[in-house]
Design a protein around this motif. Structure first.
Motif, PDB file in Angstrom:
ATOM      1  N   THR A   1       0.838  -1.199   0.000  1.00  0.00           N
ATOM      2  CA  THR A   1       0.000   0.000   0.000  1.00  0.00           C
ATOM      3  C   THR A   1       0.875   1.253   0.000  1.00  0.00           C
ATOM      4  O   THR A   1       2.069   1.192   0.268  1.00  0.00           O
ATOM      5  CB  THR A   1      -0.923   0.049   1.227  1.00  0.00           C
ATOM      6  OG1 THR A   1      -0.114   0.088   2.419  1.00  0.00           O
ATOM      7  CG2 THR A   1      -1.856  -1.153   1.279  1.00  0.00           C
ATOM      8  N   VAL A   2       0.241   2.376  -0.314  1.00  0.00           N
ATOM      9  CA  VAL A   2       0.865   3.685  -0.118  1.00  0.00           C
ATOM     10  C   VAL A   2       0.385   4.198   1.233  1.00  0.00           C
ATOM     11  O   VAL A   2      -0.821   4.339   1.461  1.00  0.00           O
ATOM     12  CB  VAL A   2       0.461   4.665  -1.233  1.00  0.00           C
ATOM     13  CG1 VAL A   2       1.060   6.042  -0.960  1.00  0.00           C
ATOM     14  CG2 VAL A   2       0.914   4.151  -2.587  1.00  0.00           C
TER      15      VAL A   2
ATOM     16  N   GLU B   1      -4.051   4.547   4.536  1.00  0.00           N
ATOM     17  CA  GLU B   1      -3.200   3.957   3.511  1.00  0.00           C
ATOM     18  C   GLU B   1      -4.065   3.662   2.286  1.00  0.00           C
ATOM     19  O   GLU B   1      -5.289   3.603   2.374  1.00  0.00           O
ATOM     20  CB  GLU B   1      -2.518   2.679   4.014  1.00  0.00           C
ATOM     21  CG  GLU B   1      -3.481   1.591   4.438  1.00  0.00           C
ATOM     22  CD  GLU B   1      -2.752   0.364   4.988  1.00  0.00           C
ATOM     23  OE1 GLU B   1      -1.529   0.428   5.188  1.00  0.00           O
ATOM     24  OE2 GLU B   1      -3.429  -0.654   5.198  1.00  0.00           O
ATOM     25  N   LEU B   2      -3.403   3.486   1.144  1.00  0.00           N
ATOM     26  CA  LEU B   2      -4.116   3.283  -0.122  1.00  0.00           C
ATOM     27  C   LEU B   2      -3.552   2.069  -0.844  1.00  0.00           C
ATOM     28  O   LEU B   2      -2.337   1.990  -1.056  1.00  0.00           O
ATOM     29  CB  LEU B   2      -3.963   4.506  -1.028  1.00  0.00           C
ATOM     30  CG  LEU B   2      -4.333   5.883  -0.465  1.00  0.00           C
ATOM     31  CD1 LEU B   2      -3.886   6.976  -1.429  1.00  0.00           C
ATOM     32  CD2 LEU B   2      -5.828   5.971  -0.209  1.00  0.00           C
ATOM     33  N   ASP B   3      -4.432   1.135  -1.225  1.00  0.00           N
ATOM     34  CA  ASP B   3      -3.984   0.100  -2.147  1.00  0.00           C
ATOM     35  C   ASP B   3      -4.021   0.685  -3.550  1.00  0.00           C
ATOM     36  O   ASP B   3      -4.378   1.855  -3.739  1.00  0.00           O
ATOM     37  CB  ASP B   3      -4.810  -1.185  -2.012  1.00  0.00           C
ATOM     38  CG  ASP B   3      -6.288  -0.988  -2.340  1.00  0.00           C
ATOM     39  OD1 ASP B   3      -6.662   0.070  -2.909  1.00  0.00           O
ATOM     40  OD2 ASP B   3      -7.084  -1.904  -2.023  1.00  0.00           O
ATOM     41  N   LEU B   4      -3.634  -0.093  -4.554  1.00  0.00           N
ATOM     42  CA  LEU B   4      -3.541   0.451  -5.905  1.00  0.00           C
ATOM     43  C   LEU B   4      -4.887   0.957  -6.398  1.00  0.00           C
ATOM     44  O   LEU B   4      -4.970   2.034  -7.008  1.00  0.00           O
ATOM     45  CB  LEU B   4      -2.982  -0.603  -6.862  1.00  0.00           C
ATOM     46  CG  LEU B   4      -2.799  -0.169  -8.325  1.00  0.00           C
ATOM     47  CD1 LEU B   4      -1.957   1.089  -8.425  1.00  0.00           C
ATOM     48  CD2 LEU B   4      -2.188  -1.307  -9.138  1.00  0.00           C
TER      49      LEU B   4
ATOM     50  N   ASP C   1       1.973  -4.807  -8.847  1.00  0.00           N
ATOM     51  CA  ASP C   1       1.957  -4.165  -7.540  1.00  0.00           C
ATOM     52  C   ASP C   1       2.096  -2.648  -7.733  1.00  0.00           C
ATOM     53  O   ASP C   1       2.253  -2.163  -8.857  1.00  0.00           O
ATOM     54  CB  ASP C   1       3.040  -4.718  -6.614  1.00  0.00           C
ATOM     55  CG  ASP C   1       4.459  -4.449  -7.109  1.00  0.00           C
ATOM     56  OD1 ASP C   1       4.641  -3.599  -8.012  1.00  0.00           O
ATOM     57  OD2 ASP C   1       5.392  -5.076  -6.577  1.00  0.00           O
ATOM     58  N   ILE C   2       2.039  -1.906  -6.642  1.00  0.00           N
ATOM     59  CA  ILE C   2       2.025  -0.449  -6.744  1.00  0.00           C
ATOM     60  C   ILE C   2       3.318   0.086  -7.344  1.00  0.00           C
ATOM     61  O   ILE C   2       3.290   0.999  -8.184  1.00  0.00           O
ATOM     62  CB  ILE C   2       1.752   0.173  -5.358  1.00  0.00           C
ATOM     63  CG1 ILE C   2       0.280  -0.027  -4.985  1.00  0.00           C
ATOM     64  CG2 ILE C   2       2.099   1.659  -5.347  1.00  0.00           C
ATOM     65  CD1 ILE C   2      -0.099   0.479  -3.611  1.00  0.00           C
ATOM     66  N   THR C   3       4.451  -0.478  -6.958  1.00  0.00           N
ATOM     67  CA  THR C   3       5.727   0.012  -7.484  1.00  0.00           C
ATOM     68  C   THR C   3       5.802  -0.161  -8.996  1.00  0.00           C
ATOM     69  O   THR C   3       6.190   0.766  -9.725  1.00  0.00           O
ATOM     70  CB  THR C   3       6.903  -0.719  -6.816  1.00  0.00           C
ATOM     71  OG1 THR C   3       6.843  -0.504  -5.399  1.00  0.00           O
ATOM     72  CG2 THR C   3       8.228  -0.191  -7.335  1.00  0.00           C
TER      73      THR C   3
END
Length: 211
Positions: free
Chosen positions: A2-3, A100-103, A150-152
């Motif tokens: 997550t972010v 927090e934030l998932d994608l 994934d987010i990255t």
């Protein structure tokens, strides 16, 4: 993955640092087809965000986004303040209580922000605006999500799309803002607003990846 809220705060600090470092570059771009103040305005706005950040950094992500938007609205002149201010204020809509934030949530946050900019500026594809960066960025993010990235990895694709989007404004004829008054003379120059959006996206990716 997550972010996190800390990464969102880090992103804002990275934006402030980048806009200070890139002030002259953005101003030079804006000098060609605008008012030669975009770099100054973005640096001024994010300097003020850093000053105000302690008053809202303890809030959830939505509160942080709203605080940033309100600060930019009140501290940046020209079109940049209302547009970027609206972006952050609208980005607060779906993140009101988030820590927090998932994608999917990150995409929704950015999508809401861009929708606010479109509503405010009435931009369309090919108008030579910041939206010509944000639309392909959102498309790349959605494609990455659908592919299970994934987010990255998604952010890497978003940066690549942003770079292409900014370059794509060079051959466009401006149809919005100060540059539109120049007609065909606006062709051949990269849009300053598209470039500041690219800087923001690159700062987000770098912050999340820790680079």
């Amino acid at each position: 993955m997550t972010v996190t809220k800390d990464q969102i705060l880090g992103w804002l600090k990275a934006c402030a640092a980048e806009f200070a470092a890139q002030q002259d570059y953005l101003t030079d771009l804006d000098r060609e087809i605008g008012d030669a103040d975009h770099g100054l305005n973005m640096n001024r706005g994010f300097t003020k965000v850093m000053e105000k950040l302690p008053t809202f950094e303890a809030q959830p992500i939505g509160g942080i986004m709203k605080g940033v938007g309100m600060t930019l609205m009140s501290s940046i002149g020209g079109a940049s303040g209302p547009l970027y201010g609206t972006f952050f204020i609208r980005a607060a809509t779906s993140t009101a209580s988030a820590e927090e934030l998932d994608l999917a949530a990150l995409i929704k946050m950015l999508e809401d922000g861009v929708a606010g900019v479109v509503m405010r500026g009435k931009a369309e594809h090919g108008d030579k605006t910041m939206c010509d960066v944000w639309w392909p960025v959102l498309q790349a993010a959605k494609e990455a999500k659908d592919a299970g990235s994934d987010i990255t990895a998604a952010l890497d694709k978003m940066v690549a799309a942003a770079e292409e989007g900014a370059k794509s404004t060079i051959p466009m004829q401006a149809r919005k803002g100060r540059a539109s008054y120049l007609g065909e003379r606006s062709v051949g120059h990269q849009d300053a607003g598209a470039t500041s959006s690219l800087i923001m996206i690159k700062a987000l990716a770098a912050t999340v990846s820790g680079s």
